[in-house]
Design an enzyme around this catalytic site. Structure first.
Site, PDB file in Angstrom:
ATOM      1  N   CYS A  70       0.833  -1.213   0.000  1.00  0.00           N
ATOM      2  CA  CYS A  70       0.000   0.000   0.000  1.00  0.00           C
ATOM      3  C   CYS A  70       0.870   1.267   0.000  1.00  0.00           C
ATOM      4  CB  CYS A  70      -0.910  -0.034   1.233  1.00  0.00           C
ATOM      5  SG  CYS A  70      -1.663   1.547   1.658  1.00  0.00           S
ATOM      6  N   CYS A  73       0.375   3.515   3.041  1.00  0.00           N
ATOM      7  CA  CYS A  73       1.014   2.909   4.217  1.00  0.00           C
ATOM      8  C   CYS A  73       2.517   3.214   4.249  1.00  0.00           C
ATOM      9  CB  CYS A  73       0.799   1.400   4.225  1.00  0.00           C
ATOM     10  SG  CYS A  73      -0.928   0.887   4.195  1.00  0.00           S
TER      11      CYS A  73
END
Length: 444
Positions: A70, A73
């Site tokens: 991600c 993230c």
């Protein structure tokens, strides 16, 4: 003398027990080390086997449920590394932890994780999803606010000064001088994420002079960031107190940026937007003083400003370009519409106070031209987490309708009855969309 058989048996049994303890000792050490968490300011790596132990050991645990692939993230990770040692050093420590939710899917499912990253704070084992800023400095400020008491009780001049100093300038501060805690406790719980709340039980005449208190009880609103404060003497009933609190969440004149627009999402008031050439020049500072005076007399509106040089894209949403003569004032509903006041298209340097008053008067009597906000309202909505889901639902519904329609069109003709055209098949459904400024910064 030979030992008895029972004595021999007991000795052998004791030896076996001792050997068993020695054999299990390394294993017990492994178990102990597995759940041995240190408050050292580092981000804890949690998994299925130790998650519950961590949120049981610490009063407050801030957990990042992430996926290695991600992008959001990856950008968040260094911010959490910066915030972790600061949060661990608080009087009420907050431990920062992370879980690879893509790997530990059962743990993610247990905590309703449906996008990455999802941030949750566990307070005494009970979780609350976190939607605040993700910059390390701002994240720390929000979490410090989260673990603070709903209403701080101040019993001396020094405790008042210490409370204000600790609160800082990011959130507004409300102090109930001579108020009973129960008077504002419900509102303090309701708006805990947006302001500091306290009641001063005992204070001197010096404090009354400093905050220009004529009498008590009263509620003071202090905004250190803009060096503003005001006093509310009543009525001290909850509905009036709430109205006063809501109108003092922001400074009198608010700089408009992505963060402050997100804070304004839940505020129903319209926004007086003043578009300047440059927020920092002397001409702009003079106008801002005039706007402050107007804002204090028109609390039913939010007053905000933006510099064309500081946020060109936002300014252009109100039909402003490099050729536009600025400053310009518009009234925006925070969504898809804004209003020009006829005869008050711009503000010049002469008697700015009168011009601002004329603008407000023109708006209130309806002397306006309605315009469509030129920002990417629909795209902001689609890009938001909830908006994306709604769009997918609409696409699904549209596909179902197409399939139904095609099935109906392929029906065989009925013998002896003339085919009839169903005009309703040609009708079009126009789904309404709603603007959403907040980007959840999640990847599903």
């Amino acid at each position: 003398m030979m030992p008895s058989p029972s004595a021999i048996y007991y000795s052998l049994f004791s030896l076996h027990v001792l050997l068993l303890v020695l054999l299990l000792l390394p294993l017990s050490s492994i178990w102990a080390s597995e759940y041995e968490f240190k408050l050292d300011g580092k981000v804890l790596e949690l998994r299925d086997s130790n998650f519950d132990a961590a949120i049981s050991k610490f009063d407050y645990v801030f957990v990042d449920f992430y996926a290695p692939w991600c992008g959001h993230c990856k950008r968040l990770a260094p911010e959490l590394d910066k915030a972790a040692p600061i949060l661990a050093g608080l009087k009420k420590p907050i431990v920062v932890a992370k879980v690879d939710a893509d790997k530990y899917k059962s743990l993610a499912s247990k905590h309703d994780i449906d996008g990455y990253p999802t941030l949750k704070i566990f307070a005494h084992g009970v979780s609350t999803e976190y939607y605040g800023p993700r910059n390390a400095d701002l994240l720390v400020r929000h979490l410090v606010k989260f673990v603070a008491p709903d209403v701080a009780i101040l019993s001396s001049d020094s405790s008042i000064r210490e409370f204000i100093e600790a609160a800082g300038s990011y959130f507004p501060i409300f102090i109930g001088f001579g108020l009973n805690e129960s008077t504002i406790s419900n509102l303090a719980i309701k708006y805990k994420k947006r302001a500091w709340f306290s009641v001063a039980k005992d204070f001197s005449d010096d404090i009354m002079t400093k905050y220009d208190l004529d009498k008590g009880p009263a509620l003071a609103a202090i905004n250190l960031g803009s060096n503003e404060y005001s006093i509310f003497y009543g009525p001290l009933e909850e509905k009036f107190l709430e109205n006063y609190i809501k109108h003092n969440f922001f400074p009198l004149v608010l700089p408009l940026n992505q963060e402050t627009l997100e804070l304004l999402e839940d505020d129903p008031r319209k926004i007086v937007v003043t578009i300047l050439n440059d927020e920092g020049d002397e001409k702009s500072k003079g106008l801002l003083k005039v706007l402050k005076a107007a804002a204090s007399e028109n609390r039913d509106l939010v007053f905000g400003y933006v510099g064309f040089k500081q946020w060109e894209d936002f300014a252009e949403s109100f039909d402003v370009s490099e050729k536009t003569k600025l400053p310009k004032m518009v009234l925006w509903d925070g969504n898809e519409r804004y209003y020009l006041v006829i005869g008050s298209e711009r503000i010049d340097e002469t008697d700015m106070g009168t011009q601002v008053s004329r603008f407000l008067e023109g708006y209130r009597v309806g002397r306006v031209i309605k315009k469509r906000y030129g920002g990417s309202v629909l795209m902001d909505f689609i890009n938001s987490q909830h908006g994306g889901r709604y769009v997918l639902i609409l696409i699904f519904v549209a596909l179902v309708m197409v399939l139904i329609r095609s099935t109906n069109m392929e029906e065989p003709p009925t013998v002896g009855i003339r085919d009839q055209v169903d005009d309703s098949r040609n009708s079009t459904v126009h789904p309404e969309t709603k603007d959403s400024h907040r980007n959840e910064n999640k990847e599903d």
